[in-house]
Motif scaffolding. Structure first.
Motif, PDB file in Angstrom:
ATOM      1  N   SER A  40       0.830  -1.203   0.000  1.00 26.13           N
ATOM      2  CA  SER A  40       0.000   0.000   0.000  1.00 26.13           C
ATOM      3  C   SER A  40       0.865   1.254   0.000  1.00 26.13           C
ATOM      4  N   THR A  41       1.955   1.235   0.770  1.00 24.15           N
ATOM      5  CA  THR A  41       2.865   2.383   0.825  1.00 24.15           C
ATOM      6  C   THR A  41       3.540   2.619  -0.520  1.00 24.15           C
ATOM      7  N   LYS A  43       2.425   1.858  -3.457  1.00 23.50           N
ATOM      8  CA  LYS A  43       1.428   2.438  -4.364  1.00 23.50           C
ATOM      9  C   LYS A  43       1.240   3.925  -4.063  1.00 23.50           C
ATOM     10  N   ARG A  44       1.196   4.259  -2.767  1.00 21.77           N
ATOM     11  CA  ARG A  44       0.945   5.649  -2.367  1.00 21.77           C
ATOM     12  C   ARG A  44       2.063   6.584  -2.809  1.00 21.77           C
ATOM     13  N   VAL A  45       3.316   6.085  -2.807  1.00 15.71           N
ATOM     14  CA  VAL A  45       4.438   6.950  -3.183  1.00 15.71           C
ATOM     15  C   VAL A  45       4.719   6.924  -4.684  1.00 15.71           C
ATOM     16  N   THR A 122       9.953   6.483  -7.011  1.00 13.07           N
ATOM     17  CA  THR A 122       8.802   6.999  -6.286  1.00 13.07           C
ATOM     18  C   THR A 122       8.666   8.477  -6.666  1.00 13.07           C
TER      19      THR A 122
END
Length: 340
Positions: A40-41, A43-45, A122
């Motif tokens: 999830s992290t 994907k978020r970055v 990222t």
């Protein structure tokens, strides 16, 4: 290991390639077991693709032009330099020069390795990895074109700092707002740097037919260093455009560059550039013209479009064996499409 879309990654899978943070430290290291939170992290970055450890392809390795220690040092130095500029300070010219020396040492040692841009980007580290990749590719082209050590250092410095005008830029007169103008103005003030270094930042968006920016110069008016950096810059930008969520695969980027030959980019420099890049990087999944699917596991220097592909033989959904198709030997078989 295998290159896969982040959307298809599942908890429990093992990361196959180290991911760096924006300051050059390790964000996630090779071999870590991915959790729901980690995925999830990522994907978020802004991560879209990652390498995972796959038992069927565990022996696949990617030869690197730059060592992980050099990559970390370059990313860290670029991060520190850009942070200094954002706060209105000057960057450390000596530190940048020493970082380029380390990069040059790796490039000269590994000049026969085909470029496979495998570092995961990222939103935070993208500009630093971009600068590093452009510098590394430009320097490799310079080596192939027979530049001497002084010229290689100038080219590498200019390529690493080609986008410096995007941050901490001074106010310029009207009509000079393009970041290449700003980069030129910043770098030409560094007395310890050759003026040619500032011209790489100045001219890397110019086109050989005169359609580029910021001045619309053409042909031999554009310095060789800038012509080399321009191609590396375009190629790397096409592979990862986090701002618009687009992702162009290496073979597609090569096709687009070929279409720009003689108009946007210099034809002779492009020929040399295409000799250093891997069109189908190790770990990427492909479909062959004989309808088999597999993963690229090896490269041939001088034949970037004819890699070695490992095909997994299955009985139903279960893998029962594997065979390798060397496209340099099997000349009637082609890569039909890329699956990842």
């Amino acid at each position: 290991m295998r290159l896969v879309d982040i959307e298809s990654v599942e908890p429990g899978q093992v990361l196959g390639r180290t991911i760096f943070s924006a300051n050059g430290t390790v964000l996630l290291t090779t071999g870590v077991q991915l959790t729901v939170f980690m995925i999830s992290t990522l994907k978020r970055v802004g991560v879209t693709m990652i390498y995972i450890d796959d038992p069927m392809f565990r022996d696949i390795s990617i030869e690197e032009v730059l060592s992980e220690s050099t990559k970390g040092a370059v990313i860290q130095q670029m991060s520190e330099s850009f942070d200094a500029l954002r706060s209105g300070k000057s960057f450390n010219t000596k530190a940048i020069s020493m970082t380029v020396d380390a990069l040059l040492e790796d490039v000269l040692k590994n000049q026969n390795v085909l470029v496979q841009l495998s570092d995961i980007r990222t939103e935070d580290n993208a500009i630093y990895i971009h600068s590093m990749n452009v510098c590394m590719m430009a320097t490799l082209v310079g080596v192939n074109m027979g530049l001497n050590m002084i010229q290689l250092k100038e080219l590498a410095m200019g390529a690493l700092l080609h986008d410096i005008g995007k941050v901490g830029a001074p106010e310029l007169q009207e009509g000079r707002s393009h970041h290449s103008w700003r980069g030129f103005e910043m770098l030409k003030m560094k007395r310890e740097y050759s003026l040619l270094i500032s011209h790489v930042a100045f001219q890397h968006h110019e086109a050989v037919d005169g359609s580029g920016k910021p001045r619309g110069i053409r042909g031999d008016e554009i310095h060789l260093y800038a012509k080399i950096t321009a191609i590396a810059n375009i190629y790397d930008n096409m592979l990862t455009d986090l701002s618009e969520g687009k992702r162009i695969l290496p073979h597609e980027a090569v096709e687009r560059l070929n279409a720009m030959s003689g108009t946007v980019v210099d034809r002779d420099v492009l020929i040399e550039f295409l000799r250093i890049v891997s069109v189908y990087p190790n770990g990427i999944s492909v479909r062959l013209s004989n309808r088999q699917t597999g993963v690229v596991v090896g490269q041939h220097k001088g034949l970037p479009g004819r890699p070695i592909v490992r095909v997994i033989d299955k009985a139903g959904d279960e893998a029962v064996g594997a065979s390798e198709v060397d496209l340099a030997q099997r000349t009637t078989i082609f890569i039909e499409s890329v699956l990842s």
